[in-house]
Structure formats: C-alpha cells, structure tokens
Design a protein around this motif. Structure first.
Motif, PDB file in Angstrom:
ATOM      1  N   GLU A  39       0.808  -1.223   0.000  1.00  0.00           N
ATOM      2  CA  GLU A  39       0.000   0.000   0.000  1.00  0.00           C
ATOM      3  C   GLU A  39       0.837   1.268   0.000  1.00  0.00           C
ATOM      4  O   GLU A  39       0.329   2.349  -0.307  1.00  0.00           O
ATOM      5  N   LYS A  40       2.110   1.139   0.317  1.00  0.00           N
ATOM      6  CA  LYS A  40       2.987   2.318   0.319  1.00  0.00           C
ATOM      7  C   LYS A  40       3.419   2.697  -1.095  1.00  0.00           C
ATOM      8  O   LYS A  40       3.832   3.828  -1.331  1.00  0.00           O
ATOM      9  N   SER A  41       3.359   1.747  -2.005  1.00  0.00           N
ATOM     10  CA  SER A  41       3.884   1.990  -3.342  1.00  0.00           C
ATOM     11  C   SER A  41       2.951   2.911  -4.132  1.00  0.00           C
ATOM     12  O   SER A  41       1.724   2.760  -4.064  1.00  0.00           O
ATOM     13  N   PRO A  42       3.516   3.844  -4.912  1.00  0.00           N
ATOM     14  CA  PRO A  42       2.651   4.692  -5.745  1.00  0.00           C
ATOM     15  C   PRO A  42       1.961   3.894  -6.852  1.00  0.00           C
ATOM     16  O   PRO A  42       0.986   4.359  -7.422  1.00  0.00           O
ATOM     17  N   LEU A  43       2.512   2.734  -7.184  1.00  0.00           N
ATOM     18  CA  LEU A  43       1.899   1.920  -8.240  1.00  0.00           C
ATOM     19  C   LEU A  43       0.858   0.956  -7.674  1.00  0.00           C
ATOM     20  O   LEU A  43       0.297   0.163  -8.418  1.00  0.00           O
ATOM     21  N   ASP A  44       0.608   1.044  -6.384  1.00  0.00           N
ATOM     22  CA  ASP A  44      -0.363   0.157  -5.743  1.00  0.00           C
ATOM     23  C   ASP A  44      -1.710   0.226  -6.445  1.00  0.00           C
ATOM     24  O   ASP A  44      -2.158   1.311  -6.772  1.00  0.00           O
ATOM     25  N   PRO A  45      -2.434  -0.826  -6.718  1.00  0.00           N
ATOM     26  CA  PRO A  45      -2.138  -2.218  -6.389  1.00  0.00           C
ATOM     27  C   PRO A  45      -1.450  -2.982  -7.508  1.00  0.00           C
ATOM     28  O   PRO A  45      -1.530  -4.198  -7.541  1.00  0.00           O
ATOM     29  N   TYR A  46      -0.818  -2.266  -8.434  1.00  0.00           N
ATOM     30  CA  TYR A  46      -0.277  -2.949  -9.610  1.00  0.00           C
ATOM     31  C   TYR A  46       1.234  -3.009  -9.596  1.00  0.00           C
ATOM     32  O   TYR A  46       1.866  -3.186 -10.624  1.00  0.00           O
ATOM     33  N   ASP A  47       1.849  -2.826  -8.442  1.00  0.00           N
ATOM     34  CA  ASP A  47       3.302  -2.839  -8.371  1.00  0.00           C
ATOM     35  C   ASP A  47       3.818  -4.255  -8.451  1.00  0.00           C
ATOM     36  O   ASP A  47       3.470  -5.108  -7.652  1.00  0.00           O
ATOM     37  N   ARG A  48       4.654  -4.495  -9.458  1.00  0.00           N
ATOM     38  CA  ARG A  48       5.186  -5.835  -9.630  1.00  0.00           C
ATOM     39  C   ARG A  48       6.509  -5.976  -8.891  1.00  0.00           C
ATOM     40  O   ARG A  48       7.040  -7.065  -8.784  1.00  0.00           O
ATOM     41  N   GLY A  49       7.072  -4.859  -8.448  1.00  0.00           N
ATOM     42  CA  GLY A  49       8.349  -4.914  -7.765  1.00  0.00           C
ATOM     43  C   GLY A  49       9.489  -4.735  -8.727  1.00  0.00           C
ATOM     44  O   GLY A  49       9.380  -5.072  -9.896  1.00  0.00           O
ATOM     45  N   GLY A  50      10.602  -4.180  -8.208  1.00  0.00           N
ATOM     46  CA  GLY A  50      11.771  -3.997  -9.036  1.00  0.00           C
ATOM     47  C   GLY A  50      11.752  -2.672  -9.756  1.00  0.00           C
ATOM     48  O   GLY A  50      10.683  -2.145 -10.055  1.00  0.00           O
ATOM     49  N   PRO A  51      12.930  -2.101 -10.063  1.00  0.00           N
ATOM     50  CA  PRO A  51      12.980  -0.852 -10.826  1.00  0.00           C
ATOM     51  C   PRO A  51      12.513  -1.096 -12.263  1.00  0.00           C
ATOM     52  O   PRO A  51      12.725  -2.195 -12.804  1.00  0.00           O
ATOM     53  N   PHE A  89       4.916   9.616 -18.809  1.00  0.00           N
ATOM     54  CA  PHE A  89       3.763  10.170 -18.095  1.00  0.00           C
ATOM     55  C   PHE A  89       3.387   9.306 -16.883  1.00  0.00           C
ATOM     56  O   PHE A  89       3.125   9.827 -15.793  1.00  0.00           O
ATOM     57  N   SER A  90       3.398   7.981 -17.081  1.00  0.00           N
ATOM     58  CA  SER A  90       3.096   7.087 -15.953  1.00  0.00           C
ATOM     59  C   SER A  90       4.137   7.226 -14.863  1.00  0.00           C
ATOM     60  O   SER A  90       3.831   7.215 -13.675  1.00  0.00           O
ATOM     61  N   TRP A  91       5.370   7.373 -15.304  1.00  0.00           N
ATOM     62  CA  TRP A  91       6.485   7.499 -14.364  1.00  0.00           C
ATOM     63  C   TRP A  91       6.322   8.786 -13.550  1.00  0.00           C
ATOM     64  O   TRP A  91       6.534   8.805 -12.335  1.00  0.00           O
ATOM     65  N   PHE A  92       5.901   9.877 -14.240  1.00  0.00           N
ATOM     66  CA  PHE A  92       5.655  11.159 -13.576  1.00  0.00           C
ATOM     67  C   PHE A  92       4.532  11.009 -12.552  1.00  0.00           C
ATOM     68  O   PHE A  92       4.647  11.448 -11.406  1.00  0.00           O
ATOM     69  N   LEU A  93       3.448  10.349 -12.963  1.00  0.00           N
ATOM     70  CA  LEU A  93       2.328  10.128 -12.033  1.00  0.00           C
ATOM     71  C   LEU A  93       2.772   9.314 -10.831  1.00  0.00           C
ATOM     72  O   LEU A  93       2.432   9.629  -9.689  1.00  0.00           O
ATOM     73  N   ALA A  94       3.570   8.277 -11.105  1.00  0.00           N
ATOM     74  CA  ALA A  94       3.994   7.394 -10.025  1.00  0.00           C
ATOM     75  C   ALA A  94       4.908   8.122  -9.055  1.00  0.00           C
ATOM     76  O   ALA A  94       4.866   7.877  -7.846  1.00  0.00           O
ATOM     77  N   ASN A  95       5.730   9.044  -9.577  1.00  0.00           N
ATOM     78  CA  ASN A  95       6.675   9.743  -8.712  1.00  0.00           C
ATOM     79  C   ASN A  95       6.032  10.874  -7.934  1.00  0.00           C
ATOM     80  O   ASN A  95       6.521  11.249  -6.873  1.00  0.00           O
ATOM     81  N   THR A 120      -1.465   6.475  -9.196  1.00  0.00           N
ATOM     82  CA  THR A 120      -1.299   5.854 -10.514  1.00  0.00           C
ATOM     83  C   THR A 120      -2.143   4.599 -10.632  1.00  0.00           C
ATOM     84  O   THR A 120      -2.731   4.339 -11.673  1.00  0.00           O
ATOM     85  N   GLY A 121      -2.217   3.875  -9.539  1.00  0.00           N
ATOM     86  CA  GLY A 121      -2.964   2.624  -9.565  1.00  0.00           C
ATOM     87  C   GLY A 121      -4.460   2.819  -9.700  1.00  0.00           C
ATOM     88  O   GLY A 121      -5.178   1.891 -10.055  1.00  0.00           O
ATOM     89  N   THR A 122      -4.936   4.037  -9.425  1.00  0.00           N
ATOM     90  CA  THR A 122      -6.378   4.253  -9.516  1.00  0.00           C
ATOM     91  C   THR A 122      -6.780   4.867 -10.851  1.00  0.00           C
ATOM     92  O   THR A 122      -7.935   5.072 -11.104  1.00  0.00           O
ATOM     93  N   THR A 123      -5.796   5.196 -11.702  1.00  0.00           N
ATOM     94  CA  THR A 123      -6.139   5.754 -13.009  1.00  0.00           C
ATOM     95  C   THR A 123      -5.933   4.683 -14.047  1.00  0.00           C
ATOM     96  O   THR A 123      -5.138   3.765 -13.873  1.00  0.00           O
ATOM     97  N   ILE A 124      -6.647   4.819 -15.130  1.00  0.00           N
ATOM     98  CA  ILE A 124      -6.391   3.909 -16.246  1.00  0.00           C
ATOM     99  C   ILE A 124      -5.581   4.687 -17.256  1.00  0.00           C
ATOM    100  O   ILE A 124      -6.107   5.477 -18.031  1.00  0.00           O
ATOM    101  N   VAL A 125      -4.269   4.515 -17.186  1.00  0.00           N
ATOM    102  CA  VAL A 125      -3.384   5.248 -18.073  1.00  0.00           C
ATOM    103  C   VAL A 125      -3.109   4.331 -19.253  1.00  0.00           C
ATOM    104  O   VAL A 125      -2.232   3.482 -19.207  1.00  0.00           O
ATOM    105  N   GLY A 138       2.762   0.203 -22.689  1.00  0.00           N
ATOM    106  CA  GLY A 138       3.762   0.117 -21.647  1.00  0.00           C
ATOM    107  C   GLY A 138       3.348   0.799 -20.369  1.00  0.00           C
ATOM    108  O   GLY A 138       4.101   0.831 -19.407  1.00  0.00           O
ATOM    109  N   GLY A 139       2.147   1.363 -20.371  1.00  0.00           N
ATOM    110  CA  GLY A 139       1.685   2.086 -19.191  1.00  0.00           C
ATOM    111  C   GLY A 139       1.100   1.162 -18.153  1.00  0.00           C
ATOM    112  O   GLY A 139       1.314  -0.052 -18.161  1.00  0.00           O
ATOM    113  N   ILE A 140       0.294   1.750 -17.272  1.00  0.00           N
ATOM    114  CA  ILE A 140      -0.199   0.989 -16.133  1.00  0.00           C
ATOM    115  C   ILE A 140      -1.169  -0.106 -16.574  1.00  0.00           C
ATOM    116  O   ILE A 140      -1.335  -1.103 -15.899  1.00  0.00           O
ATOM    117  N   LEU A 141      -1.768   0.063 -17.760  1.00  0.00           N
ATOM    118  CA  LEU A 141      -2.701  -0.959 -18.229  1.00  0.00           C
ATOM    119  C   LEU A 141      -1.985  -2.292 -18.419  1.00  0.00           C
ATOM    120  O   LEU A 141      -2.533  -3.344 -18.147  1.00  0.00           O
TER     121      LEU A 141
END
Lengths: 149, 218
Positions: free
Chosen positions: A51-63, A91-97, A102-107, A111-114
């Motif tokens: 839940e701490k990750s900005p990509l939550d709930p789609y964070d796969r881990g790793g840079p 753009f996704s990277w900007f949102l995530a940072n 980011t996880g609540t938008t459909i970008v 290669g984006g969050i989709l």
C-alpha cells in the motif's frame, strides 16, 4: 406433445433472453450452493499488495528499467519476460513519482499501467469490468426498446 | 503430455499461450480453415421468393457494401473459430469464443430487415450476457487451480475445478452461439446472403466441439 410446446416456445426469439436468464439463474444458484471454493495457494500469477507503493495495487516490484522477477507457465518460451512490460511511459512514471494514485487511473498508453493490470490479473479484471459495462448498456437498450413499443 | 484430444503433433509457442495441434484440434482447425477459404472465394447468392401456384418470383437486392461488411465479419468469425479450437490457454479460449459471438451478431445485424435485426438484437443480448459467465468461469478456474494452461490442467495434478465453474464455462459458450439458443438463428437463416450466414452455425459447431474437450480435461 411436450416437445411441440417446447419447440414452439423456442421458435419465438423474444423468449430467448428469458430462457438464457433462467439458465444463468439456475447455474448461479448451483454455484452459490457449492460455495466456498477452495482458493489454491500456489498461484502461477501471484499478487502482492504494497500500500505504500505509488503503483499500488499494480506494483510488480523492481525498478522499471531492469529485469523484474515474474513467474511464467512456460519460462523457456519467454526469455525476455520481465523487461518490456515493466516499463512505464514518461507520463506514468511522472504520475507514479508525484502522486499515490497511478494505480487508480487507467493510463492506457503502451507500456503504461494498463500493461501492469493485464499482467497482474492476466486481463481478467479488465475484461470482467468491461463485460459488466456492456451488460449495463444491454439492459439499458432493452428497457429503451420496451418503452418505445 | 497427452490431453483429451490426443498427443500434440505440433506446439506453437507464444510465451505463456501455447497453441497445441492435437489430432482433435488439428481436424477442427482444418475444418475452420477450409470454410474460411470458401467464404473468401465464394460469390454471394441472391435470395429468391417464389409465390406458390404462380410463375411469380422476386429477387432481393442486396447492396455491395452490406455484402462486403458481412464477408469481413464471416472471415473474422472464421479466424476467431480457428483460434478458439487450437488455443491451449483457457482465458485465450474465452476471448476467442467471445469474438465468435460478436462476429456472429455482426454477420446478421448487417442485414437491413427489421425482422432479422430484431432476432440479432435478442441474440446479441444473450451473447453479451454470456461473456460474464465465460470470463467469470475462467477467473474461477484460475483461482481454484492457480493456472490457466489447458495442458497443465489436463495433467490432473491440480485440484479439481468445481462442477459449477465448469457449468459457467459451458453456459457461457452456449450463450455465445449454440444449440438450445439456436432459435434466433433460425430466423437469421432467412436473411439473404447464403455463404456468410453458414459461418454462424459452423463456428458454433466448432466451439461446441472444442468446449467439450476443454471441460472434460479441467
């Protein structure tokens, strides 16, 4: 004759939707009776929530620009798995940072969050969501046509 | 690796989606391929209405653009059935089946006749509703066994899929275009444009044969 009556009922296509709905209701009842289904723990496509990750709930881990450790059914078929879909567009990277949302938008750019969503759920959730939307449209159009008769 | 359809003759590997040509799926694939080629090559017919007891008959005029669209839909339907019969991934199978349903509606909904379009509308509603069951079923298979790969599911080492989930998949495929829900199609066959309408029933037959194999080995 019972078969005659059945075939007469089936020959009217207006009866099709009620018949299918009844069949669905019976099977849904069967599914509810046979609950609970045991969840199999050794999932091929595991899902962990950070839940701490900005990509939550789609964070796969790793840079994003190095290889992520992902599980596959046939690893020998996909030697480059973990590289391409771990990429975030600028753009996704900007949102995530900058945000936690980011996880609540459909970008929806390549290669984006989709892609992350599709990886994590194997596309099942997006398809089911879209199907529910379609069903809403179908019910809406049905009611609209009923009213216009 | 032997599945219900026999030992695979040839495996086409697209990452996690492995397409397996067993004797069973290969014969279905060839059938779909032949009929798709026939649809591409054949020339559409004109429907004749003959009045009984007289010499009168009428030819229905069908516009070229309508025929072109229906041919496109029939070819897409053929490709989708080819995909559905050979794929080795349950989710992929559901996707192709949903595509078959959409194409079937597309083939008949292009006909500019009120009666046919009413039938196509009812059928479209069923096809739409069926996608929920179809994908819900495949999601439940993923949850209860942990995988979606049909050859892995066929090995029998994973926990059995509940009966209700199998029923979900079967009724989902039925809704996408099959036997008890065939009544609307009988209306559709009155639609002019012979070679394309046959793709509806052929694709239904093929995915019906395939879903038996899929459900048996779950």
């Amino acid at each position: 004759m019972i078969i005659q009556r059945i075939s007469r009922f089936l020959s009217d296509f207006d009866n099709l939707m009620p018949l299918f709905a009844a069949a669905c209701a019976v099977i849904a009842a069967l599914a509810i009776i046979s609950l609970p289904f045991a969840y199999y723990d050794d999932q091929l496509y595991p899902k962990s929530i950070d839940e701490k990750s900005p990509l939550d709930p789609y964070d796969r881990g790793g840079p994003p620009f190095s290889r992520a450790e992902i599980r596959l059914q046939y690893p020998n078929n996909s030697p480059t798995a973990g590289y391409v879909t771990a990429y975030l567009t600028p753009f996704s990277w900007f949102l995530a940072n900058t945000t936690l949302h980011t996880g609540t938008t459909i970008v929806a750019h390549p290669g984006g969050i989709l892609d992350e969503i599709l990886y994590n759920t194997r596309g099942l959730d997006t398809v089911v969501e879209t199907a529910i939307l379609f069903i809403a449209f179908a019910i809406g159009s049905y009611i609209f046509r009923k009213g216009s008769r | 690796m032997t599945t219900a359809g026999g030992t695979p003759l040839f495996l086409l590997e697209f990452g996690d989606i492995v397409i397996s040509f067993t004797p069973y799926t290969t014969s279905l694939f060839i059938l779909a391929l032949v009929f798709t080629l026939l649809v591409i090559a054949s020339r559409p017919e004109r429907q004749l209405d003959i009045a009984f007891g007289t010499d009168a008959y009428m030819t229905k005029e069908i516009s070229l653009s309508e025929m072109r669209f229906r041919r496109f839909m029939a070819i897409a339907c053929g490709l989708a059935s080819m995909g559905a019969v050979v794929t080795g991934d349950l989710f992929d199978f559901c996707l192709f089946t949903a595509l078959v349903g959409i194409c079937n509606v597309g083939i008949v909904a292009a006909v500019k006749s009120r009666h046919v379009q009413n039938a196509a509308y009812q059928y479209g509603l069923v096809a739409l509703a069926a996608t929920v069951l179809l994908f819900g079923g495949s999601a439940m298979v993923a949850a209860t066994t942990g995988t979606l790969s049909l050859p892995i599911l066929a090995t029998g080492t994973l926990p059995a899929v509940p009966l209700a989930v199998k029923a979900f998949i079967v009724i989902g495929v039925m809704g996408e275009g099959m036997a008890p829900f065939y009544a609307a199609k009988a209306e559709m066959f009155r639609a002019p444009g012979a070679p394309y309408v046959i793709m509806c029933s052929l694709s239904s037959l093929l995915i019906f044969l395939r879903v038996i194999e899929v459900v048996v080995q779950l």
